[in-house]
Design a protein around this motif. Structure first.
Motif, PDB file in Angstrom:
ATOM      1  N   THR A 131       0.843  -1.192   0.000  1.00 48.91           N
ATOM      2  CA  THR A 131       0.000   0.000   0.000  1.00 48.91           C
ATOM      3  C   THR A 131       0.879   1.242   0.000  1.00 48.91           C
ATOM      4  O   THR A 131       1.853   1.330   0.746  1.00 48.91           O
ATOM      5  CB  THR A 131      -0.921   0.002   1.236  1.00 48.91           C
ATOM      6  N   PHE A 132       0.521   2.219  -0.840  1.00 44.11           N
ATOM      7  CA  PHE A 132       1.305   3.443  -0.999  1.00 44.11           C
ATOM      8  C   PHE A 132       0.438   4.651  -0.660  1.00 44.11           C
ATOM      9  O   PHE A 132      -0.638   4.822  -1.235  1.00 44.11           O
ATOM     10  CB  PHE A 132       1.819   3.553  -2.441  1.00 44.11           C
ATOM     11  N   ASN A 133       0.886   5.482   0.277  1.00 44.23           N
ATOM     12  CA  ASN A 133       0.097   6.645   0.685  1.00 44.23           C
ATOM     13  C   ASN A 133       0.851   7.956   0.485  1.00 44.23           C
ATOM     14  O   ASN A 133       0.473   8.981   1.041  1.00 44.23           O
ATOM     15  CB  ASN A 133      -0.334   6.512   2.151  1.00 44.23           C
ATOM     16  N   ASN A 134       1.917   7.926  -0.308  1.00 45.02           N
ATOM     17  CA  ASN A 134       2.708   9.135  -0.521  1.00 45.02           C
ATOM     18  C   ASN A 134       2.721   9.567  -1.983  1.00 45.02           C
ATOM     19  O   ASN A 134       3.672  10.173  -2.448  1.00 45.02           O
ATOM     20  CB  ASN A 134       4.146   8.914  -0.036  1.00 45.02           C
ATOM     21  N   SER A 135       1.631   9.236  -2.703  1.00 46.15           N
ATOM     22  CA  SER A 135       1.571   9.614  -4.109  1.00 46.15           C
ATOM     23  C   SER A 135       1.334  11.117  -4.239  1.00 46.15           C
ATOM     24  O   SER A 135       0.765  11.754  -3.334  1.00 46.15           O
ATOM     25  CB  SER A 135       0.454   8.850  -4.815  1.00 46.15           C
ATOM     26  N   PRO A 136       1.728  11.731  -5.341  1.00 50.12           N
ATOM     27  CA  PRO A 136       1.554  13.179  -5.537  1.00 50.12           C
ATOM     28  C   PRO A 136       0.106  13.648  -5.441  1.00 50.12           C
ATOM     29  O   PRO A 136      -0.156  14.788  -5.055  1.00 50.12           O
ATOM     30  CB  PRO A 136       2.114  13.406  -6.952  1.00 50.12           C
ATOM     31  N   ASP A 137      -0.855  12.773  -5.782  1.00 54.83           N
ATOM     32  CA  ASP A 137      -2.260  13.181  -5.746  1.00 54.83           C
ATOM     33  C   ASP A 137      -2.907  12.967  -4.380  1.00 54.83           C
ATOM     34  O   ASP A 137      -4.090  13.239  -4.191  1.00 54.83           O
ATOM     35  CB  ASP A 137      -3.066  12.451  -6.821  1.00 54.83           C
ATOM     36  N   TYR A 193      -2.987   3.876  -2.744  1.00 52.06           N
ATOM     37  CA  TYR A 193      -3.052   2.829  -3.758  1.00 52.06           C
ATOM     38  C   TYR A 193      -2.522   1.507  -3.202  1.00 52.06           C
ATOM     39  O   TYR A 193      -1.683   1.485  -2.295  1.00 52.06           O
ATOM     40  CB  TYR A 193      -2.241   3.228  -4.994  1.00 52.06           C
ATOM     41  N   GLN A 194      -3.013   0.411  -3.783  1.00 54.12           N
ATOM     42  CA  GLN A 194      -2.567  -0.905  -3.341  1.00 54.12           C
ATOM     43  C   GLN A 194      -2.392  -1.833  -4.533  1.00 54.12           C
ATOM     44  O   GLN A 194      -3.169  -1.809  -5.490  1.00 54.12           O
ATOM     45  CB  GLN A 194      -3.583  -1.527  -2.373  1.00 54.12           C
ATOM     46  N   ILE A 195      -1.353  -2.652  -4.464  1.00 52.00           N
ATOM     47  CA  ILE A 195      -1.155  -3.729  -5.417  1.00 52.00           C
ATOM     48  C   ILE A 195      -0.750  -4.950  -4.599  1.00 52.00           C
ATOM     49  O   ILE A 195       0.040  -4.846  -3.659  1.00 52.00           O
ATOM     50  CB  ILE A 195      -0.103  -3.374  -6.488  1.00 52.00           C
ATOM     51  N   ALA A 196      -1.335  -6.100  -4.893  1.00 52.54           N
ATOM     52  CA  ALA A 196      -1.118  -7.283  -4.058  1.00 52.54           C
ATOM     53  C   ALA A 196      -0.595  -8.449  -4.891  1.00 52.54           C
ATOM     54  O   ALA A 196      -0.767  -8.500  -6.114  1.00 52.54           O
ATOM     55  CB  ALA A 196      -2.421  -7.681  -3.364  1.00 52.54           C
ATOM     56  N   TRP A 197       0.025  -9.378  -4.206  1.00 47.73           N
ATOM     57  CA  TRP A 197       0.569 -10.576  -4.826  1.00 47.73           C
ATOM     58  C   TRP A 197      -0.511 -11.649  -4.861  1.00 47.73           C
ATOM     59  O   TRP A 197      -1.093 -11.986  -3.832  1.00 47.73           O
ATOM     60  CB  TRP A 197       1.775 -11.045  -4.019  1.00 47.73           C
ATOM     61  N   THR A 215      -1.838  -8.213  -8.611  1.00 46.22           N
ATOM     62  CA  THR A 215      -3.160  -7.720  -8.987  1.00 46.22           C
ATOM     63  C   THR A 215      -3.039  -6.412  -9.750  1.00 46.22           C
ATOM     64  O   THR A 215      -1.981  -5.775  -9.761  1.00 46.22           O
ATOM     65  CB  THR A 215      -4.023  -7.462  -7.744  1.00 46.22           C
ATOM     66  N   PHE A 216      -4.144  -5.996 -10.369  1.00 44.90           N
ATOM     67  CA  PHE A 216      -4.171  -4.677 -10.990  1.00 44.90           C
ATOM     68  C   PHE A 216      -4.148  -3.624  -9.881  1.00 44.90           C
ATOM     69  O   PHE A 216      -4.804  -3.796  -8.849  1.00 44.90           O
ATOM     70  CB  PHE A 216      -5.434  -4.504 -11.840  1.00 44.90           C
ATOM     71  N   PRO A 217      -3.404  -2.526 -10.040  1.00 42.95           N
ATOM     72  CA  PRO A 217      -3.357  -1.486  -8.999  1.00 42.95           C
ATOM     73  C   PRO A 217      -4.742  -0.921  -8.710  1.00 42.95           C
ATOM     74  O   PRO A 217      -5.519  -0.651  -9.621  1.00 42.95           O
ATOM     75  CB  PRO A 217      -2.439  -0.419  -9.608  1.00 42.95           C
ATOM     76  N   CYS A 218      -5.051  -0.744  -7.422  1.00 44.69           N
ATOM     77  CA  CYS A 218      -6.350  -0.229  -7.008  1.00 44.69           C
ATOM     78  C   CYS A 218      -6.195   0.938  -6.038  1.00 44.69           C
ATOM     79  O   CYS A 218      -5.210   1.021  -5.302  1.00 44.69           O
ATOM     80  CB  CYS A 218      -7.169  -1.329  -6.321  1.00 44.69           C
ATOM     81  N   GLU A 219      -7.188   1.820  -6.059  1.00 42.94           N
ATOM     82  CA  GLU A 219      -7.247   2.904  -5.084  1.00 42.94           C
ATOM     83  C   GLU A 219      -8.061   2.431  -3.885  1.00 42.94           C
ATOM     84  O   GLU A 219      -9.096   1.779  -4.041  1.00 42.94           O
ATOM     85  CB  GLU A 219      -7.902   4.143  -5.697  1.00 42.94           C
TER      86      GLU A 219
END
Length: 222
Positions: free
Chosen positions: A5-11, A15-19, A41-45
């Motif tokens: 999970t990534f919470n430091n995106s510019p917007d 976002y999350q991507i899983a195995w 998985t496909f990246p999801c918000e």
């Protein structure tokens, strides 16, 4: 499994991507002699929302998937199975992003056959309400690779009499999202055709308010 999970995106979004682990004994990667044995998985918000059952995390494909759309087919008010099948009869694609909103009636079982894979709506599963009580609700289910594993089932309760389903189908994976992403599931799969069809357990009546089939191009540049 092992979701990143990534919470430091510019917007400012999360976002999350899983195995996607455990492709089973009939591992499609080995079957087709691919140079890898699993995938992500496909990246999801991820968004936090308030529902009638309390706070829930919703999972939804990122907007960037629109950059992969190469052709879109949009239909409204499909009131019979015959009309629905006629509408999609000319669509042949191996990569698709499908959105469906329908109004189930009674105990009917609706089968969405996506490239030979049965995604079934209407069987019951347990669903927790706000007080923690488990109640029976309708579900969306998908039988994993050629019956190699148990049926994958997620709740799909109606909201004001309607249920929405989104299906991302890659060459050997399927991802399903119910009611804007309050429920989601992913699985490996082996499509057998390039067609889309519908059926119901009884009669010909079907209430699809809207159906959108987006054909996708590969993310890899040739």
């Amino acid at each position: 499994y092992a979701g990143q999970t990534f919470n430091n995106s510019p917007d400012g979004k999360v976002y999350q991507i899983a195995w996607m682990k455990n492709a089973g004994k009939k591992n499609p990667f080995k079957r087709f002699e691919l140079p890898f044995t699993q995938q992500m998985t496909f990246p999801c918000e991820l968004t936090l929302r308030t529902t009638a059952e309390g706070a829930r995390i919703f999972r939804w494909p990122i907007e960037g998937i629109r950059d992969l759309y190469k052709k879109s087919h949009k239909f409204k008010s499909l009131t019979t199975v015959s009309k629905a099948n006629k509408a999609v009869s000319g669509i042949q694609a191996d990569l698709v992003d499908i959105s469906i909103e329908c109004e189930p009636v009674g105990d009917e079982i609706i089968t969405f056959k996506i490239r030979g894979l049965d995604v079934v709506y209407g069987n019951s599963t347990k669903f927790p309400i706000k007080e923690g009580e488990m109640v029976d609700v309708k579900s969306i289910e998908f039988l994993n690779i050629e019956g190699d594993r148990d049926t994958i089932r997620i709740p799909a309760p109606t909201v004001h009499g309607k249920v929405s389903l989104r299906i991302l189908l890659d060459r050997i994976s399927i991802e399903m999202f119910v009611n804007d992403g309050v429920y989601a599931a992913t699985s490996y799969c082996i499509p057998t055709t390039d067609k889309i069809e519908f059926s119901v357990s009884e009669g010909d009546d079907l209430r699809i308010n809207s159906l959108v089939v987006n054909e996708l191009k590969s993310i890899w540049k040739k």
